[in-house]
Design an enzyme around this catalytic site. Structure first.
Site, PDB file in Angstrom:
ATOM      1  N   HIS A 175      -2.454   8.340  -6.772  1.00  0.00           N
ATOM      2  CA  HIS A 175      -2.141   9.575  -7.483  1.00  0.00           C
ATOM      3  C   HIS A 175      -3.436  10.137  -8.054  1.00  0.00           C
ATOM      4  CE1 HIS A 175       2.319   8.662  -8.041  1.00  0.00           C
ATOM      5  NE2 HIS A 175       1.861   7.443  -7.804  1.00  0.00           N
TER       6      HIS A 175
ATOM      7  N   HIS B 186       4.560   2.745   0.687  1.00  0.00           N
ATOM      8  CA  HIS B 186       3.439   3.074   1.576  1.00  0.00           C
ATOM      9  C   HIS B 186       2.316   3.377   0.592  1.00  0.00           C
ATOM     10  CE1 HIS B 186       1.716   5.332   5.277  1.00  0.00           C
ATOM     11  NE2 HIS B 186       0.811   5.471   4.303  1.00  0.00           N
TER      12      HIS B 186
ATOM     13  N   ASP C 112       2.368  16.163  -4.993  1.00  0.00           N
ATOM     14  CA  ASP C 112       3.534  15.370  -5.388  1.00  0.00           C
ATOM     15  C   ASP C 112       4.721  16.317  -5.608  1.00  0.00           C
ATOM     16  OD1 ASP C 112       3.857  12.289  -6.797  1.00  0.00           O
ATOM     17  OD2 ASP C 112       5.409  13.780  -7.229  1.00  0.00           O
TER      18      ASP C 112
ATOM     19  N   CYS D 192       4.872   7.749   5.972  1.00  0.00           N
ATOM     20  CA  CYS D 192       4.492   7.787   7.395  1.00  0.00           C
ATOM     21  C   CYS D 192       5.000   9.078   8.021  1.00  0.00           C
ATOM     22  CB  CYS D 192       5.060   6.595   8.155  1.00  0.00           C
ATOM     23  SG  CYS D 192       4.135   5.063   7.965  1.00  0.00           S
TER      24      CYS D 192
ATOM     25  N   HIS E 199      -0.374   4.521  -1.882  1.00  0.00           N
ATOM     26  CA  HIS E 199      -0.795   5.883  -2.216  1.00  0.00           C
ATOM     27  C   HIS E 199      -1.520   5.863  -3.545  1.00  0.00           C
ATOM     28  CE1 HIS E 199       3.319   5.179  -3.663  1.00  0.00           C
ATOM     29  NE2 HIS E 199       2.986   5.902  -4.728  1.00  0.00           N
TER      30      HIS E 199
ATOM     31  N   CYS F  96       9.726   5.134   7.033  1.00  0.00           N
ATOM     32  CA  CYS F  96       8.875   5.262   5.837  1.00  0.00           C
ATOM     33  C   CYS F  96       8.631   6.743   5.539  1.00  0.00           C
ATOM     34  CB  CYS F  96       7.556   4.527   6.061  1.00  0.00           C
ATOM     35  SG  CYS F  96       6.330   4.885   4.791  1.00  0.00           S
TER      36      CYS F  96
ATOM     37  N   HIS G 182       0.151   2.484   7.903  1.00  0.00           N
ATOM     38  CA  HIS G 182       1.187   2.004   6.986  1.00  0.00           C
ATOM     39  C   HIS G 182       0.745   0.687   6.362  1.00  0.00           C
ATOM     40  CE1 HIS G 182       5.168   1.493   5.206  1.00  0.00           C
ATOM     41  NE2 HIS G 182       4.976   0.198   5.468  1.00  0.00           N
TER      42      HIS G 182
ATOM     43  N   THR H 196       7.458   3.208  -6.368  1.00  0.00           N
ATOM     44  CA  THR H 196       8.786   3.556  -5.829  1.00  0.00           C
ATOM     45  C   THR H 196       8.744   3.817  -4.327  1.00  0.00           C
ATOM     46  OG1 THR H 196       8.481   5.904  -6.372  1.00  0.00           O
ATOM     47  CG2 THR H 196       9.599   4.535  -8.019  1.00  0.00           C
TER      48      THR H 196
ATOM     49  N   ASN I 221       0.093   2.537  -8.294  1.00  0.00           N
ATOM     50  CA  ASN I 221       1.155   1.707  -8.853  1.00  0.00           C
ATOM     51  C   ASN I 221       1.526   0.647  -7.825  1.00  0.00           C
ATOM     52  OD1 ASN I 221       1.303   3.388 -11.152  1.00  0.00           O
ATOM     53  ND2 ASN I 221       2.714   4.787 -10.112  1.00  0.00           N
TER      54      ASN I 221
HETATM   55  P1  5GP Z   1       5.067   5.778  -6.996  1.00  0.00           P
HETATM   56  O1  5GP Z   1       6.172   5.823  -8.024  1.00  0.00           O
HETATM   57  O2  5GP Z   1       5.499   4.961  -5.789  1.00  0.00           O
HETATM   58  O3  5GP Z   1       3.741   5.371  -7.520  1.00  0.00           O
HETATM   59  O4  5GP Z   1       4.854   7.266  -6.525  1.00  0.00           O
HETATM   60  C1  5GP Z   1       5.669   7.898  -5.596  1.00  0.00           C
HETATM   61  C2  5GP Z   1       5.468   9.376  -5.782  1.00  0.00           C
HETATM   62  O5  5GP Z   1       5.994  10.038  -4.652  1.00  0.00           O
HETATM   63  C3  5GP Z   1       6.212   9.954  -7.011  1.00  0.00           C
HETATM   64  O6  5GP Z   1       5.264  10.563  -7.883  1.00  0.00           O
HETATM   65  C4  5GP Z   1       7.176  10.958  -6.406  1.00  0.00           C
HETATM   66  O7  5GP Z   1       7.326  12.135  -7.173  1.00  0.00           O
HETATM   67  C5  5GP Z   1       6.562  11.246  -5.042  1.00  0.00           C
HETATM   68  N1  5GP Z   1       7.519  11.605  -4.015  1.00  0.00           N
HETATM   69  C6  5GP Z   1       8.706  10.988  -3.754  1.00  0.00           C
HETATM   70  N2  5GP Z   1       9.321  11.575  -2.710  1.00  0.00           N
HETATM   71  C7  5GP Z   1       8.498  12.575  -2.299  1.00  0.00           C
HETATM   72  C8  5GP Z   1       8.599  13.548  -1.243  1.00  0.00           C
HETATM   73  O8  5GP Z   1       9.556  13.593  -0.468  1.00  0.00           O
HETATM   74  N3  5GP Z   1       7.563  14.426  -1.119  1.00  0.00           N
HETATM   75  C9  5GP Z   1       6.480  14.405  -1.962  1.00  0.00           C
HETATM   76  N4  5GP Z   1       5.541  15.323  -1.755  1.00  0.00           N
HETATM   77  N5  5GP Z   1       6.356  13.502  -2.953  1.00  0.00           N
HETATM   78  C10 5GP Z   1       7.352  12.598  -3.122  1.00  0.00           C
HETATM   79 ZN    ZN Z   2       4.432   4.207   5.875  1.00  0.00          ZN
END
Ligand code: 5GP
Ligand code: ZN
Length: 115
Positions: free
Chosen positions: A103, A99, A31, A8, A101, A5, A47, A96, A88
């Site tokens: 924003h 785990h 981000d 994680c 999170h 993950c 997790h 995407t 989301n």
């Molecule tokens: P989701 O689309 O799942 O709500 O948000 C995932 C977020 O993780 C996205 O805004 C994306 O830019 C961010 N993200 C994806 N990979 C990484 C990474 O390796 N490092 C950091 N700091 N953010 C990431």
């Molecule tokens: Zn995780």
């Protein structure tokens, strides 16, 4: 810790990130692809795949994440103007990384409804 993950691994320090807050339960980091001048991701160390998977025992943890979000909003100067705290969930919600999170977005005026 779920080995494969991404978040994680960021929480464990095995994948680097710009960490802005860390405590025993929560990690917050910038981000990698910011959608606003302030775009911070707040995650539990535990997790949990998505918000669909939280249980009653996570209530305090989810509350703590919100306390950390407000502390960070104050620290980054977006508390008074206003900000958005977003989760989301699953494909249709735009998730995407599986785990959980939150924003923290701010530093510009947000639109409603979201896309
Ligand atoms: P989701 O689309 O799942 O709500 O948000 C995932 C977020 O993780 C996205 O805004 C994306 O830019 C961010 N993200 C994806 N990979 C990484 C990474 O390796 N490092 C950091 N700091 N953010 C990431
Ligand atoms: Zn995780």
């Amino acid at each position: 810790m779920t080995d494969n993950c991404l978040f994680c691994n960021i929480a464990a320090g095995t994948i680097p990130a710009k960490i802005v807050h860390e405590d025993e339960r929560v990690v917050a980091f910038a981000d990698i692809d910011p959608k606003a001048p302030v775009h911070i991701l707040i995650i539990p160390r535990k997790h949990i795949a998505s918000i669909n998977d939280i249980s009653l025992e996570d209530n305090e943890l989810i509350g703590h994440i919100h306390q950390v979000a407000v502390q960070l909003a104050r620290r980054f100067g977006i508390a008074d103007d206003g900000f958005r705290l977003v989760n989301n969930c699953n494909d249709a919600g735009g998730q995407t990384v599986y785990h959980i999170h939150f924003h923290l977005l701010g530093g510009r005026t947000m639109e409603w409804p979201p896309g």
